[in-house]
Design an enzyme around this catalytic site. Structure first.
Site, PDB file in Angstrom:
ATOM      1  N   GLU A 275      44.813 -82.407  21.946  1.00 46.61           N
ATOM      2  CA  GLU A 275      45.881 -82.147  21.000  1.00 46.61           C
ATOM      3  C   GLU A 275      47.063 -81.366  21.590  1.00 46.61           C
ATOM      4  OE1 GLU A 275      43.086 -82.234  16.995  1.00 46.61           O
ATOM      5  OE2 GLU A 275      44.094 -80.369  17.523  1.00 46.61           O
TER       6      GLU A 275
ATOM      7  N   GLU B  99      37.816 -86.827  16.806  1.00 47.07           N
ATOM      8  CA  GLU B  99      37.563 -85.801  15.794  1.00 47.07           C
ATOM      9  C   GLU B  99      37.906 -86.354  14.423  1.00 47.07           C
ATOM     10  OE1 GLU B  99      39.359 -81.944  16.236  1.00 47.07           O
ATOM     11  OE2 GLU B  99      39.005 -81.898  18.405  1.00 47.07           O
TER      12      GLU B  99
END
Length: 471
Positions: free
Chosen positions: A193, A377
């Site tokens: 991320e 995720e």
């Protein structure tokens, strides 16, 4: 994990979809999730679970510094102890087997494996060798993230991701770990991320290192992505049989109305959340619209940088949690307008599985060179409690089932999706939110470190056992 909202009580509508048929978790017979080549796993991250921040030569990280700063984390909580995974890793890996997961996504703590001079820390490296070796003994696929936000503090003291040199230090770290762990890793992700690292860490200041300057954010992103490209080169040289890629978080933005200004606002939301990362990786350039949002923040790009950043990847990891509804801010950007009457999680995040499907299909249309995708995720926070030795998390069960169905819809629409990882295996330290939000399919009592498999975990294990039995 993306953290882009303020903590809020669970919406009164939150249980409406979750309470119907909580045991009906098994996918329909025609679901892609039944395929033997579709991987199902669980994910964690080093700072969120390991604890032991002062042991065996581990150096301080930016999250040690940030979480110890008053007012930065809810309740002044830190990752000093977390889930004590550093000492309990063997029993935690046994949970993966008990839950019948086929793969485990973890991250390596950069401050645990190298000293300030870039030399290996034998004790830290040995920890990951033992952990990965045990995973291999259990027959699990190993997905390893190099950088899940715990930058060594000594690099931050020299400028962190604002310093171009940090990109080269990431490559050194990738070189060292891949030489030491060759053959034990099935899939390497360079970054987790980068949007959160750059935007939340350098523009909004809600994540470490806590800076607040839009110009900083775009330069930090450039150096993060440059570090990714340099690291892929090192990984390919040292561990050619493994997959190499990057994990990004993605946000679905929808407009508050059909008005052109609001539609443009939704477009700009997705430019900032998605194209800012994907365009340089897959097109070799930054989206021009990004600098409509943030004029005058173009990063310093040197000759050859974009070619390095856009190195081919074997996979793209996609993290998804919620949808955002936006409208025009009346200028050149957007402002969020939360919808009423929608299901929300403990953190106030809207439950919107269609957003995941729509993003995946959209990426497949936009990027001709989109690599195979893993959902690295996906999960939700709730205020779970152990009652009578059990944890009833019916909203999570419904959440996971509906998001897995959205993944199946994207596959049937032509997106090459190879697997899905639940976030998370364990309840853990949720960054600026501290320990209150619980994302795990295993409950952790932080006082006793007792683990309790939640009902969601029980149903996942049941489905995976049935899938395995079908051959």
């Amino acid at each position: 994990m993306i953290h882009d909202a303020t903590i809020a009580p669970t919406d009164p509508h939150a249980g409406s979809a979750a309470t119907s048929q909580p045991d009906a978790f098994t996918p329909p017979a025609d679901s892609s999730l039944w395929r033997k080549d579709f991987l199902l796993g669980a994910a964690t991250a080093s700072y969120q679970i390991e604890g032991a921040i002062h042991e065996d030569g581990r150096l301080p990280s930016i999250w040690d510094t940030f979480s110890a700063t008053p007012g930065k984390v809810v309740g002044g909580q830190t990752g000093e102890f977390a889930c004590d995974h550093y000492h309990r890793w063997e029993s935690d890996l046994d949970l993966l087997t008990q839950l019948n997961f086929e793969a485990y996504r973890l991250s390596i703590a950069w401050p645990r494996v190298m000293d300030e001079a870039g030399r290996p820390n034998a004790k830290g490296i040995d920890f990951y060798k033992r952990l990965l070796g045990r995973l291999k003994e259990k027959g699990l696929k190993t997905f390893v993230t190099l950088y899940h936000w715990d930058l060594p503090q000594h690099l931050e003291d020299r400028g962190g991701w604002l310093n171009r040199d940090t990109a080269y230090r990431l490559a050194d770290y990738a070189d060292l770990t891949s030489r030491k762990l060759t053959g034990q890793v099935d899939s390497w992700a360079t970054l987790n991320e980068p949007w959160c690292s750059a935007y939340l860490g350098y523009a909004e200041g809600r994540h470490a290192p806590g800076r607040t300057n839009g110009r900083y954010a775009t330069q930090a992103m450039h150096h993060l992505l440059l570090g990714h490209g340099l690291s892929v080169q090192a990984l390919r040289a040292n561990d050619p049989r493994s997959q190499k890629g990057l994990v990004a978080n993605f946000g679905r933005g929808t407009a508050n109305s059909e008005h052109p200004a609001d539609q443009r606002a939704a477009h700009l939301f997705e430019v900032q959340h998605n194209a800012w990362v994907l365009d340089p990786l897959l097109k070799g350039s930054y989206p021009e619209d990004l600098f409509e949002l943030w004029p005058g923040t173009e990063p310093l790009v040197l000759e050859g940088d974009m070619e390095t950043i856009s190195v081919s990847m074997d996979f793209l990891g996609a993290n998804y949690y919620f949808r955002s509804n936006v409208k025009s801010d009346g200028a050149h950007g957007f402002t969020e307008v939360p919808l009423e009457g929608v299901e929300r999680t403990q953190l106030g995040w809207e439950v919107n599985p269609d957003g995941l499907r729509d993003l995946l299909i959209g990426f497949n249309r936009t990027y001709a060179n989109l690599p195979p995708v893993y959902i690295t995720e996906n999960g939700m926070a709730s205020d779970d409690a152990v009652v009578g030795g059990r944890v009833d998390d019916s909203q999570r069960i419904a959440f996971l089932k509906r998001h897995m169905a959205a993944v199946d819809e994207a596959i049937k629409a032509g997106v090459d999706i190879r697997g899905y990882f639940v976030w998370s295996l364990l309840d853990n330290f949720e960054w600026a939110y501290g320990y209150a939000p619980r994302f795990g399919v295993v409950h952790v009592d932080y006082d006793t470190q007792q683990r309790t498999i939640k009902h969601s975990g029980e149903l996942i294990a049941k489905f995976l056992a049935e899938r395995r039995a079908r051959g």
